[in-house]
Design a protein around this motif. Structure first.
Motif, short mmCIF file in Angstrom:
data_model
loop_
_atom_site.label_atom_id
_atom_site.label_comp_id
_atom_site.label_asym_id
_atom_site.label_seq_id
_atom_site.Cartn_x
_atom_site.Cartn_y
_atom_site.Cartn_z
N TRP C 89 14.71 8.52 -7.19
CA TRP C 89 15.33 9.58 -6.40
C TRP C 89 14.37 10.06 -5.30
CZ3 TRP C 89 18.85 11.71 -3.92
CH2 TRP C 89 18.87 13.06 -3.59
N ARG C 90 13.09 10.23 -5.63
CA ARG C 90 12.13 10.65 -4.61
C ARG C 90 12.03 9.61 -3.50
NH1 ARG C 90 7.48 11.02 -7.41
NH2 ARG C 90 7.89 13.19 -7.85
N SER C 91 11.98 8.33 -3.89
CA SER C 91 11.86 7.26 -2.89
C SER C 91 13.07 7.24 -1.97
CB SER C 91 11.72 5.90 -3.57
OG SER C 91 10.65 5.91 -4.45
N VAL C 92 14.26 7.32 -2.57
CA VAL C 92 15.47 7.25 -1.75
C VAL C 92 15.53 8.44 -0.80
CG1 VAL C 92 17.99 7.38 -1.82
CG2 VAL C 92 16.78 5.90 -3.41
N ARG C 93 15.24 9.63 -1.32
CA ARG C 93 15.32 10.84 -0.51
C ARG C 93 14.37 10.75 0.68
NH1 ARG C 93 13.34 15.32 -3.96
NH2 ARG C 93 11.43 14.58 -3.06
N PRO C 240 11.60 -0.94 4.17
CA PRO C 240 10.17 -0.88 3.90
C PRO C 240 9.72 0.50 3.40
CG PRO C 240 10.56 -1.91 6.01
CD PRO C 240 11.87 -1.36 5.54
N SER C 241 10.37 1.59 3.84
CA SER C 241 9.91 2.89 3.32
C SER C 241 10.20 3.01 1.83
CB SER C 241 10.47 4.09 4.06
OG SER C 241 11.45 3.79 4.96
N LEU C 242 11.29 2.40 1.38
CA LEU C 242 11.58 2.44 -0.06
C LEU C 242 10.43 1.85 -0.87
CD1 LEU C 242 15.22 1.40 -0.92
CD2 LEU C 242 14.07 3.53 -1.44
N GLY C 243 9.84 0.79 -0.34
CA GLY C 243 8.78 0.13 -1.10
C GLY C 243 7.39 0.56 -0.66
N ALA C 244 7.28 1.61 0.14
CA ALA C 244 5.98 2.02 0.67
C ALA C 244 4.96 2.18 -0.44
CB ALA C 244 6.11 3.32 1.45
N TYR C 245 3.75 1.73 -0.18
CA TYR C 245 2.74 1.73 -1.23
C TYR C 245 1.47 2.47 -0.79
CZ TYR C 245 -0.95 -0.11 -4.16
OH TYR C 245 -2.04 -0.22 -4.98
N LEU C 251 -1.91 9.49 1.70
CA LEU C 251 -1.51 10.80 2.23
C LEU C 251 -0.92 11.69 1.14
CD1 LEU C 251 0.07 9.83 5.65
CD2 LEU C 251 -2.21 10.70 5.19
N GLY C 252 -0.19 11.08 0.21
CA GLY C 252 0.40 11.85 -0.87
C GLY C 252 -0.61 12.15 -1.96
N GLY C 253 -1.81 11.62 -1.81
CA GLY C 253 -2.86 11.87 -2.78
C GLY C 253 -2.63 11.12 -4.08
N GLY C 254 -1.68 10.20 -4.09
CA GLY C 254 -1.45 9.39 -5.28
C GLY C 254 -0.94 10.16 -6.49
N LYS C 255 -0.54 11.42 -6.27
CA LYS C 255 -0.11 12.21 -7.41
C LYS C 255 1.32 11.90 -7.80
CE LYS C 255 -0.76 16.50 -6.51
NZ LYS C 255 -0.74 17.95 -6.73
N ASN C 256 2.15 11.63 -6.81
CA ASN C 256 3.55 11.36 -7.08
C ASN C 256 3.86 9.92 -6.73
OD1 ASN C 256 4.16 14.04 -7.88
ND2 ASN C 256 4.03 14.60 -5.72
N LEU C 257 4.26 9.17 -7.74
CA LEU C 257 4.54 7.76 -7.51
C LEU C 257 5.80 7.60 -6.69
CD1 LEU C 257 3.95 6.22 -11.04
CD2 LEU C 257 2.37 6.27 -9.15
N MET C 258 5.83 6.54 -5.87
CA MET C 258 7.08 6.10 -5.30
C MET C 258 7.37 4.74 -5.91
SD MET C 258 7.28 7.61 -1.43
CE MET C 258 8.50 6.44 -0.90
N LEU C 259 8.56 4.19 -5.59
CA LEU C 259 8.96 2.94 -6.23
C LEU C 259 7.92 1.83 -6.09
CD1 LEU C 259 12.74 2.46 -5.69
CD2 LEU C 259 11.45 1.85 -7.72
N GLY C 260 7.38 1.72 -4.87
CA GLY C 260 6.37 0.68 -4.63
C GLY C 260 5.19 0.83 -5.59
#
Lengths: 344, 267, 306
Positions: C89-93, C240-245, C251-260
């Motif tokens: 949900w976070r990735s899609v949003r 590509p943003s969906l799979g951003a790694y 920038l996100g500090g690695g605290k919140n994972l995204m799908l990638g």
């Protein structure tokens, strides 16, 4: 379109000229990025007339996956302690018997009978360190020899904490914080671990690698991170102090090993012996800023490293440190689940 | 006659937004170049002006090799990808739907949809076998892998350009007995040019950026600039990388200038 | 004698054959370096996970099962894998917002470039891509300079008197968003430019002559004509943003994972390749369905106007 054609043609020419430099005297090292002293390599190349190629990796798992797939062309790899038994079990390492090499006498006794390679049949110490606490004393003046700095942070540090983004290091400290043993599958302890991490994470600013930049600059005021990086931070900003979590902290050691399908085994063995020379081991340490495991190397170190409190564990905390070992698969699966829950 | 003075091309506010976009694009780059001249070893604290890091970068052959390798791979991959994508775009647009058209479209765009790490791991396994069989472990694998994920980036702009492009000119040329190749070179290609340039540039920068796939596919001694930096990230990143980036930028500015003058002569 | 219809049919057949031939190089390259690997992954998703990464060649549905469901670690009850769902949900949003923001910034920019004198347009295109000659990691670090607490943005806002205290942007979803918009902007501008460049301004003139307002001209004439560009740009940014790694990590500090990052974790220290493979295929199927829907929809409404 002509410029494009020229570009393609010249690119092709370069491609043809690069690659394929596998002369008789060569050595392919696969090591962590930014970890291999160029001076050390140059010295080795000159002494033995061997062309050394260094290639980087950024995680144990990447290195393992690549070597296991085959066709890699590497001779030497430098896995972390907890991974050495996996490499051995998967049949990837050559039993090079460094313990029978002439310079082995220089290896500190402490690092000879290590749990991941008893008697050192496969590996030679490269560097070791530990994950501990770094705090800006101007921001927080209390006790820093505890994992509470990041698990139950004092209010001065809330929102200014950075934690190493390493699943094993973080879970290790948290399990120890609740008195558990590493690799425990005790659900009661693990439930506490997960709940504590879920509760603590909003109080952290980041889980990032840029500590040597941001801790001295003041973006972070407290970190749970590797000692070498915290030492570098202190050299930039004297307000930084180092703490050893008394509840328990993980040691790490990266060791040089030779691959079973290495093409340049003799050169690789020469290299193993070469780095057990105190002067050469000191080159490794002065470049990457972590301690090595070789007796007598201290006198060749730069002065600020000889006296660094981050690099020599005080006797009272010696017992709290423990090597991260590889947990059984079903346990590490549990740990991954906790980690995913914490990071969702 | 009020209409005559009124520029039909201008849209209110578009110029301002475009200006803003360029500021957004260049602001980080300007700070990046500025810190290349930082005397201290920090990326955030200014310690006075110095050329120190350019000297460091000039001495560090590992990083130079990596930068050079990245450039070679990006140029080769983007060129091959653009040629293949142009052909594919011509084959999939301006046509009555035929069997396999939708399939081709999905197929060509597939590399976009596969998460990088998946391509990386799978290519590692496949290429490792090939490396063992053939004994070849040159840059070819990296270029092939990059070409594949560059293709959709080149294909989509070219296709967007082609779609709805008037076929009358080409038909007219063909009616005048121009052979198909001539029609293509003299009519279709010049019309397509903006799309091709956009596609090539995209493919080029996408290839320069790739970390994950390169990390898994590279053989010994094949670090690219991004994989080299990935290794540094864990430890410490110094303004040395800024110096290299600044050098890259200088190179690109020279290219743009040359390009500009070539273009001016033509028109 | 062949009838006219036969000739036409033969002609048609020849055309289709040549079209297949033309697309062959792209198809072959994509097959070797993208489809092939994908088939490998499909196979992996049905295998048993290896003890230390990799897979064992034994059939198992565990990977697929864990995509959606999890057995609670502590009381063994079966539930939806809410960690995975919230990461999706976070990735899609974030990806949807990124796509929209790049469109809002990118469309006027592409329009601006397309209306410059012909011989300078390509120079402008170059100018858009120059910042991207420096690789993603360096660019992300540069972005950090702009948005950190003592960075340019905060200093500027304080200097202007808009805020008193620096805004904490770093290590929030905002930082990820800024970073993604910045990094993916050219992927929107360039396809838009490619299709705007061929815009026939006589149509717009005709619109004005018929007393259409500026907005009406934009909405009824320009947008439908450049729809292919918008579709291409949105696809190139969204997927590509969906799979951003890298961006969420730095920038996100690695605290919140995204799908990638979630998928990477499974292939890395998570050592669950089948789950990683199954997650990736799920992601791809979702993206493909969304894309088909989007392209169909765009084509239909584009046809209505055009």
């Amino acid at each position: 379109m002509n410029w494009k054609l020229t570009a393609v043609a010249s690119a092709m020419a370069i491609v043809a000229s690069v690659g394929g430099a596998s002369a008789a005297g060569s050595l392919n090292i696969y090591n962590w990025g930014d970890y291999t002293s160029p001076e050390l390599i140059k010295k080795f190349e000159q002494k033995y007339d061997v062309k050394v190629t260094v290639t980087d990796y950024d995680s144990n798992d990447t290195a393992l996956a690549k070597v296991r797939a085959g066709g890699h062309g590497f001779d030497i790899v430098v896995p972390s302690a907890n991974y050495v038994p996996i490499w051995v079990k998967e049949g990837l390492l050559l039993e090079a018997r460094p313990d029978q090499m002439s310079n082995f006498k220089n290896v500190d006794e402490r690092w000879v009978n290590v749990p991941w390679d008893p008697g050192r049949h496969y590996s030679v110490p490269w560097q070791w360190g530990l994950t501990g606490i770094g705090v800006n004393k101007k921001v927080y003046g209390g006790d820093i020899n505890t994992s509470a700095i990041f698990l139950d942070p004092p209010k001065e540090l809330v929102g200014k904490i950075n934690v190493a983004p390493e699943m094993n290091d973080v879970l290790f400290a948290t399990i120890k914080y609740f008195g558990g043993n590493w690799c425990t599958s005790d659900k009661e302890v693990l439930k506490k671990v997960r709940d504590k991490l879920v509760e603590a994470k909003p109080k952290w600013l980041a889980m990032d690698y840029s500590v040597t930049e941001k801790l001295p600059a003041g973006d972070y005021a407290g970190v749970y991170y590797w000692n070498g990086a915290i030492m570098r931070s202190r050299l930039k900003n004297p307000d930084i102090a180092f703490g050893y979590p008394k509840e328990g902290f993980p040691f790490f050691m990266d060791s040089v090993t030779i691959l079973k399908d290495a093409k340049n085994v003799e050169n690789a063995k020469l290299f193993m012996n070469f780095i057990m020379e105190p002067e050469n081991a000191a080159l490794i340490s002065s470049f990457a800023k972590y301690a090595n495991g070789i007796k007598g190397s201290a006198e060749f170190l730069p002065p600020e490293m000889k006296t660094a409190p981050e690099l020599s564990v005080p006797a009272q905390f010696e017992k709290a440190g423990e090597f991260l070992t590889a947990c059984p698969p079903e346990v590490s699966q549990l740990y991954t689940r906790i980690w995913t829950d914490v990071n969702k | 006659m009020a209409r005559a003075r009124f520029d039909v091309r201008s849209q209110p506010g578009f110029g301002t937004i475009a200006l803003f976009t360029f500021v957004v694009l260049y602001l980080p780059i300007i700070t990046l170049v500025a810190y290349a001249f930082n005397a201290s070893e920090s990326l955030t604290a200014w310690g006075g002006f110095s050329l120190h890091w350019f000297g460091e970068a000039a001495r560090n052959t590992a990083v130079q090799d990596a930068a050079w390798r990245s450039l070679v791979i990006a140029l080769s991959a983007a060129s091959v990808a653009t040629v293949a994508a142009t052909m594919a775009a011509i084959a999939t647009t301006r046509t009555a739907p035929y069997r396999g058209l939708g399939f081709k479209y999905a197929f060509i765009n597939l590399p976009l949809m596969v998460p990088e790490i998946v391509t990386a791991v799978a290519l590692l396994i496949v290429f490792a076998r090939v490396k063992v069989w053939t004994g070849y472990s040159g840059l070819g694998y990296l270029i092939l892998a990059h070409t594949a994920f560059c293709i959709p980036f080149a294909y989509l702009p070219i296709r967007a350009r082609l779609e709805g492009m008037d076929e009358a000119l080409e038909r007219a040329a063909a009616d005048l007995y121009a052979p198909p190749w001539q029609v293509f070179r003299r009519v279709t290609l010049p019309l397509l040019r903006p799309g091709i340039i956009a596609g090539f540039m995209l493919a080029f920068v996408i290839s320069l950026d790739d970390v994950v796939i390169s990390e898994f596919v590279k053989s010994g001694g094949q670090d690219t600039l991004p994989t080299y930096m990935l290794g540094q990230m864990r430890r410490e990143i110094t303004p040395e990388v800024n110096a290299i980036a600044a050098a890259f930028l200088a190179l690109s500015v020279v290219l743009v200038t040359i390009f500009f003058f070539i273009n001016r002569k033509k028109t | 004698m062949a009838s006219a219809a036969d000739v036409a049919r033969q002609e048609e057949g020849r055309k289709i054959r040549s079209r297949w031939l033309l697309s062959a190089p792209a198809l072959v390259i994509v097959f070797i370096a993208a489809i092939g690997p994908l088939l490998v992954m499909l196979a992996y998703s049905f295998m048993t996970k290896g003890d230390y990464g990799d897979v064992k060649p034994a059939f198992s549905l565990d990977g697929w099962f864990s995509v959606l469901f999890q057995r609670d670690m502590f009381d063994d009850t079966l539930s939806l894998a809410d960690a995975h769902l919230s990461i999706v949900w976070r990735s899609v949003r974030l990806s949807v917002i990124t796509t929209f923001a790049t469109l809002v910034l990118g469309f006027p920019t592409a329009y601006f470039i397309a209306t410059r004198p012909r011989n300078t347009r390509e120079v402008w295109v170059f100018l858009v891509t120059i910042p991207f000659w420096t690789n993603l990691l360096i660019r992300t670090f540069a972005m950090q300079q702009v948005i950190r607490n003592e960075g340019i943005l905060n200093s500027l806002l304080i200097w202007l008197g808009i805020i008193r205290e620096p805004l904490q942007i770093m290590y929030t979803d905002w930082a990820i968003l800024f970073g993604m918009v910045y990094v993916y902007l050219p992927l929107m501008v360039l396809p838009l430019y490619a299709s705007l460049e061929k815009l026939d301004f006589r149509l717009i003139e005709a619109g004005y002559d018929l007393y259409a307002g500026r907005l009406a001209v934009l909405r009824r004439i320009i947008l439908p004509l450049v729809k292919p560009g918008i579709v291409a740009g949105s696809i190139l940014v969204f997927i590509p943003s969906l799979g951003a790694y890298v961006i969420p990590r730095v920038l996100g500090g690695g605290k919140n994972l995204m799908l990638g990052n979630l998928i990477e974790l499974q292939f890395g220290s998570g050592r669950n390749w089948p789950l990683g493979a199954a997650l990736s295929i799920t992601l791809m199927v979702l993206v493909m369905v969304a894309m088909l829907f989007y392209v169909r929809n765009a084509a239909r409404s584009g046809g209505g106007h055009g």
